[in-house]
Design a protein around this motif. Structure first.
Motif, PDB file in Angstrom:
ATOM      1  N   PHE A  51      -0.179  -7.648  15.632  1.00  0.00           N
ATOM      2  CA  PHE A  51       0.608  -7.183  16.774  1.00  0.00           C
ATOM      3  C   PHE A  51       0.134  -7.880  18.052  1.00  0.00           C
ATOM      4  O   PHE A  51       0.941  -8.362  18.857  1.00  0.00           O
ATOM      5  CB  PHE A  51       0.480  -5.670  16.940  1.00  0.00           C
ATOM      6  N   CYS A  52      -1.185  -7.902  18.263  1.00  0.00           N
ATOM      7  CA  CYS A  52      -1.752  -8.535  19.460  1.00  0.00           C
ATOM      8  C   CYS A  52      -1.377 -10.008  19.531  1.00  0.00           C
ATOM      9  O   CYS A  52      -0.981 -10.521  20.588  1.00  0.00           O
ATOM     10  CB  CYS A  52      -3.272  -8.394  19.471  1.00  0.00           C
ATOM     11  N   ARG A  53      -1.490 -10.697  18.405  1.00  0.00           N
ATOM     12  CA  ARG A  53      -1.194 -12.129  18.381  1.00  0.00           C
ATOM     13  C   ARG A  53       0.285 -12.399  18.656  1.00  0.00           C
ATOM     14  O   ARG A  53       0.627 -13.331  19.386  1.00  0.00           O
ATOM     15  CB  ARG A  53      -1.583 -12.706  17.020  1.00  0.00           C
ATOM     16  N   GLN A  54       1.154 -11.610  18.047  1.00  0.00           N
ATOM     17  CA  GLN A  54       2.588 -11.817  18.235  1.00  0.00           C
ATOM     18  C   GLN A  54       2.987 -11.621  19.699  1.00  0.00           C
ATOM     19  O   GLN A  54       3.748 -12.415  20.266  1.00  0.00           O
ATOM     20  CB  GLN A  54       3.372 -10.851  17.356  1.00  0.00           C
ATOM     21  N   ILE A  55       2.481 -10.554  20.306  1.00  0.00           N
ATOM     22  CA  ILE A  55       2.830 -10.277  21.701  1.00  0.00           C
ATOM     23  C   ILE A  55       2.256 -11.347  22.609  1.00  0.00           C
ATOM     24  O   ILE A  55       2.901 -11.800  23.564  1.00  0.00           O
ATOM     25  CB  ILE A  55       2.341  -8.875  22.103  1.00  0.00           C
ATOM     26  N   ALA A  56       1.023 -11.791  22.325  1.00  0.00           N
ATOM     27  CA  ALA A  56       0.412 -12.867  23.111  1.00  0.00           C
ATOM     28  C   ALA A  56       1.250 -14.141  23.016  1.00  0.00           C
ATOM     29  O   ALA A  56       1.445 -14.852  24.012  1.00  0.00           O
ATOM     30  CB  ALA A  56      -1.009 -13.128  22.637  1.00  0.00           C
ATOM     31  N   SER A  57       1.775 -14.426  21.821  1.00  0.00           N
ATOM     32  CA  SER A  57       2.611 -15.609  21.637  1.00  0.00           C
ATOM     33  C   SER A  57       3.884 -15.514  22.466  1.00  0.00           C
ATOM     34  O   SER A  57       4.288 -16.472  23.136  1.00  0.00           O
ATOM     35  CB  SER A  57       2.963 -15.762  20.150  1.00  0.00           C
ATOM     36  N   VAL A  91      -4.356  -3.829  28.708  1.00  0.00           N
ATOM     37  CA  VAL A  91      -4.101  -2.396  28.538  1.00  0.00           C
ATOM     38  C   VAL A  91      -3.291  -2.158  27.268  1.00  0.00           C
ATOM     39  O   VAL A  91      -3.525  -1.203  26.526  1.00  0.00           O
ATOM     40  CB  VAL A  91      -3.362  -1.829  29.771  1.00  0.00           C
ATOM     41  N   LEU A  92      -2.334  -3.045  27.005  1.00  0.00           N
ATOM     42  CA  LEU A  92      -1.525  -2.942  25.793  1.00  0.00           C
ATOM     43  C   LEU A  92      -2.395  -3.060  24.536  1.00  0.00           C
ATOM     44  O   LEU A  92      -2.185  -2.331  23.554  1.00  0.00           O
ATOM     45  CB  LEU A  92      -0.448  -4.025  25.806  1.00  0.00           C
ATOM     46  N   MET A  93      -3.399  -3.931  24.576  1.00  0.00           N
ATOM     47  CA  MET A  93      -4.297  -4.034  23.424  1.00  0.00           C
ATOM     48  C   MET A  93      -5.065  -2.733  23.210  1.00  0.00           C
ATOM     49  O   MET A  93      -5.317  -2.328  22.070  1.00  0.00           O
ATOM     50  CB  MET A  93      -5.257  -5.212  23.610  1.00  0.00           C
ATOM     51  N   TYR A  94      -5.421  -2.050  24.308  1.00  0.00           N
ATOM     52  CA  TYR A  94      -6.061  -0.739  24.170  1.00  0.00           C
ATOM     53  C   TYR A  94      -5.109   0.224  23.451  1.00  0.00           C
ATOM     54  O   TYR A  94      -5.515   0.967  22.555  1.00  0.00           O
ATOM     55  CB  TYR A  94      -6.437  -0.173  25.533  1.00  0.00           C
ATOM     56  N   GLU A  95      -3.830   0.192  23.833  1.00  0.00           N
ATOM     57  CA  GLU A  95      -2.848   1.051  23.165  1.00  0.00           C
ATOM     58  C   GLU A  95      -2.782   0.748  21.670  1.00  0.00           C
ATOM     59  O   GLU A  95      -2.694   1.654  20.842  1.00  0.00           O
ATOM     60  CB  GLU A  95      -1.464   0.838  23.787  1.00  0.00           C
ATOM     61  N   ILE A  96      -2.804  -0.530  21.334  1.00  0.00           N
ATOM     62  CA  ILE A  96      -2.702  -0.927  19.927  1.00  0.00           C
ATOM     63  C   ILE A  96      -3.907  -0.441  19.128  1.00  0.00           C
ATOM     64  O   ILE A  96      -3.767   0.207  18.081  1.00  0.00           O
ATOM     65  CB  ILE A  96      -2.549  -2.457  19.810  1.00  0.00           C
ATOM     66  N   TRP A  97      -5.113  -0.711  19.617  1.00  0.00           N
ATOM     67  CA  TRP A  97      -6.315  -0.401  18.842  1.00  0.00           C
ATOM     68  C   TRP A  97      -6.664   1.086  18.870  1.00  0.00           C
ATOM     69  O   TRP A  97      -7.425   1.569  18.031  1.00  0.00           O
ATOM     70  CB  TRP A  97      -7.488  -1.246  19.318  1.00  0.00           C
ATOM     71  N   SER A  98      -6.098   1.827  19.823  1.00  0.00           N
ATOM     72  CA  SER A  98      -6.297   3.284  19.849  1.00  0.00           C
ATOM     73  C   SER A  98      -5.153   4.016  19.147  1.00  0.00           C
ATOM     74  O   SER A  98      -5.082   5.243  19.189  1.00  0.00           O
ATOM     75  CB  SER A  98      -6.412   3.771  21.289  1.00  0.00           C
ATOM     76  N   LEU A  99      -4.241   3.253  18.533  1.00  0.00           N
ATOM     77  CA  LEU A  99      -3.065   3.811  17.856  1.00  0.00           C
ATOM     78  C   LEU A  99      -2.199   4.646  18.788  1.00  0.00           C
ATOM     79  O   LEU A  99      -1.764   5.756  18.465  1.00  0.00           O
ATOM     80  CB  LEU A  99      -3.483   4.637  16.633  1.00  0.00           C
ATOM     81  N   GLY A 100      -1.932   4.092  19.943  1.00  0.00           N
ATOM     82  CA  GLY A 100      -0.965   4.707  20.843  1.00  0.00           C
ATOM     83  C   GLY A 100      -1.516   5.660  21.876  1.00  0.00           C
ATOM     84  O   GLY A 100      -0.740   6.372  22.533  1.00  0.00           O
TER      85      GLY A 100
END
Length: 282
Positions: A172-178, A256-265
């Protein structure tokens, strides 16, 4: 008074600069293909409805063949519904954003500006625009259907037992970064990057969406906001206090979005109000 330029004008100028042909004979369709293939830089949509409609000529589609069904949710401008679009003998499942009845002229212009913005992007991690209906009873934006819904809800489903892995979250992180690297490369600032504005396909493909707050990069490499709603917990300090937006402020939001991802929302600064975050950290 300066007349706002059409999409055709921008593409033609870009074609001339890239090809060296000062008198191109290419058709409008050929120029549009050229702009996509050569990654033409982002340009600002018009601010007058008549000019916006000219800029949307390429994207205008007929209501024939479009069938609406269940409601998917509500957006800033109105309801979003599921639909089926029949084109070229093929049926596509789509999402349709409908401008609410009785919308102000300002909202109508903002709605059309979002279409002009979306139409300029072609990337696997950015939502795809199919077209816009201008002549129907309601103005409608037709985009690809992302069956997984928004990323925030998708992440929260993992807390309820939906299967996931660390590799999936990293993807998810990689796709959004791309997708964001692509937008930045076109000179574009999103301004509202968050899990709620990322859509997910049934194949776990992430796509950046919701360009309602977006603006182009200026020559000074930042945008000075004129006000409006600001997502405090996702916004960089310089944007929050001085209304200056840049690729760097989008990078802050991505963190901040990566925090959302790794904290499961989980909500960032979840024990604090917007005012508390603003005063304590910024």
């Amino acid at each position: 008074m300066q007349v706002e330029r059409s999409y055709y004008d921008y593409v033609r100028d870009y074609y001339v600069r890239k090809s060296g042909n000062e008198t191109p004979q290419a058709s409008a369709e050929g120029l549009y293909e050229f702009s996509r293939d050569h990654d033409m830089p982002f340009w600002e949509p018009a601010s007058v409805e008549e000019e916006l409609k000219k800029q949307l000529t390429e994207y205008t589609i007929s209501p024939d063949g479009l069938t609406l069904s269940s409601e998917l949710g509500n957006g800033e401008f109105g309801v979003v519904r599921r639909g089926v679009w029949s084109v070229g003998g093929e049926e596509r499942e789509v999402a349709v954003k409908l401008l609410a009845d009785g919308s102000t002229e300002e909202k109508r212009i903002q709605f059309l500006q979002e279409v002009v913005i979306m139409g300029q992007f072609k990337h696997p991690n950015v939502i795809t625009l199919h077209g816009v209906l201008l002549e129907s009873k309601q103005v409608m934006i037709v985009v690809e259907l992302m069956k997984g819904g928004n990323l925030l809800d998708h992440l929260c489903s993992f807390k309820s037992g939906a299967p996931h892995t660390a590799a999936l979250l990293l993807s998810f992180c990689r796709q959004i970064a791309s997708g964001m690297a692509y937008l930045s490369g076109k000179g574009f600032i999103h301004r509202d990057l968050a899990a709620r504005n990322i859509l997910v396909s049934h194949e776990e493909m992430c796509k950046i969406a919701d360009f309602g707050m977006s603006r182009a990069l200026q020559d000074t490499d930042y945008y000075v906001s004129r006000g409006g709603k600001i997502p405090v917990k996702w916004t960089a300090p310089e944007a929050l206090h001085y209304k200056k937006y840049s690729t760097a402020s989008d990078v802050w939001s991505f963190g901040v979005l990566m925090y959302e991802i790794w904290s499961l929302g989980a909500s960032p600064y979840f024990l604090m109000t917007n005012n508390e975050v603003n005063h304590k950290y910024f």
